[in-house]
Scaffold this motif. Structure first.
Motif, mmCIF file in Angstrom:
data_model
loop_
_atom_site.group_PDB
_atom_site.id
_atom_site.type_symbol
_atom_site.label_atom_id
_atom_site.label_comp_id
_atom_site.label_asym_id
_atom_site.label_seq_id
_atom_site.Cartn_x
_atom_site.Cartn_y
_atom_site.Cartn_z
ATOM 1 N N THR A 1 3.083 1.545 2.743
ATOM 2 C CA THR A 1 2.316 0.612 3.569
ATOM 3 C C THR A 1 0.853 0.617 3.160
ATOM 4 O O THR A 1 0.208 -0.438 3.138
ATOM 5 C CB THR A 1 2.458 0.989 5.054
ATOM 6 O OG1 THR A 1 3.843 1.035 5.395
ATOM 7 C CG2 THR A 1 1.757 -0.009 5.942
ATOM 8 N N CYS A 2 0.347 1.785 2.800
ATOM 9 C CA CYS A 2 -1.040 1.875 2.325
ATOM 10 C C CYS A 2 -1.209 1.102 1.018
ATOM 11 O O CYS A 2 -2.264 0.505 0.776
ATOM 12 C CB CYS A 2 -1.447 3.335 2.123
ATOM 13 S SG CYS A 2 -1.580 4.268 3.655
ATOM 14 N N LYS B 1 -8.340 -7.859 1.230
ATOM 15 C CA LYS B 1 -7.541 -6.708 1.628
ATOM 16 C C LYS B 1 -8.450 -5.649 2.219
ATOM 17 O O LYS B 1 -9.656 -5.673 2.050
ATOM 18 C CB LYS B 1 -6.802 -6.131 0.417
ATOM 19 C CG LYS B 1 -5.636 -6.958 -0.039
ATOM 20 C CD LYS B 1 -4.836 -6.161 -1.043
ATOM 21 C CE LYS B 1 -3.499 -6.814 -1.257
ATOM 22 N NZ LYS B 1 -2.606 -5.970 -2.026
ATOM 23 N N SER C 1 0.466 -1.634 0.201
ATOM 24 C CA SER C 1 0.455 -3.055 0.517
ATOM 25 C C SER C 1 -0.827 -3.479 1.225
ATOM 26 O O SER C 1 -1.269 -4.613 1.066
ATOM 27 C CB SER C 1 1.669 -3.415 1.377
ATOM 28 O OG SER C 1 1.571 -2.801 2.649
ATOM 29 N N ILE C 2 -1.423 -2.582 1.990
ATOM 30 C CA ILE C 2 -2.685 -2.909 2.659
ATOM 31 C C ILE C 2 -3.832 -2.882 1.668
ATOM 32 O O ILE C 2 -4.747 -3.691 1.741
ATOM 33 C CB ILE C 2 -2.928 -1.934 3.831
ATOM 34 C CG1 ILE C 2 -1.962 -2.263 4.954
ATOM 35 C CG2 ILE C 2 -4.356 -1.996 4.331
ATOM 36 C CD1 ILE C 2 -2.047 -1.344 6.118
ATOM 37 N N ALA D 1 1.613 -0.839 9.579
ATOM 38 C CA ALA D 1 0.386 -1.426 9.040
ATOM 39 C C ALA D 1 -0.719 -1.439 10.083
ATOM 40 O O ALA D 1 -1.884 -1.168 9.770
ATOM 41 C CB ALA D 1 0.674 -2.839 8.541
#
Length: 129
Positions: free
Chosen positions: A99-100, A63, A102-103, A44
């Motif tokens: 991960t992208c 975000k 979730s970010i 992240a």
């Protein structure tokens, strides 16, 4: 009836205690952000660096909503490959796409889940060396 015990018999009893009384904790204590540990950055953190955005503070207000190139995702996957559980680089790329998600950023203007399905179908040319 319960069994009768011999009053002259010596019996050893082991008592184990866990926990204990917890001291009073002030609910008004300031919340301190954890210090950044020296060493490797997480996936992240690398994605946020690729977005060229400042790191977030402890208050999770919003975000990250930037756009990242697929080449940057591949470079991050190459950095993370030794710490990944994936057998191949393609699996690590999919982890970075997760991960992208979730970010909250996009990859080449597309949602990372859509990019992952395109990779699965073979619509994206993956040059991995």
């Amino acid at each position: 009836m319960p069994p009768k015990f011999d009053p002259s018999q010596v019996t050893e009893v082991y008592v184990r205690m866990t926990g204990g009384e917890v001291g009073a904790v002030s609910s008004l204590a300031p919340k301190i952000c954890p210090l950044k540990s020296p060493g490797y950055d997480s996936a992240a953190a690398l994605v946020i660096k690729a977005l060229k955005e400042p790191e977030r503070d402890c208050k999770k207000v919003n975000k990250h909503n930037g756009n990242i190139a697929l080449d940057d995702v591949i470079e991050i996957a190459r950095l993370m490959q030794l710490r990944s559980m994936a057998k191949e680089i393609l699996g690590t790329i999919k982890e970075i796409l997760g991960t992208c998600v979730s970010i909250g950023c996009t990859v080449d203007g597309k949602h990372p889940k859509d990019m992952r399905t395109e990779i699965d179908k073979g619509l994206v040319n993956m040059v991995t060396a």
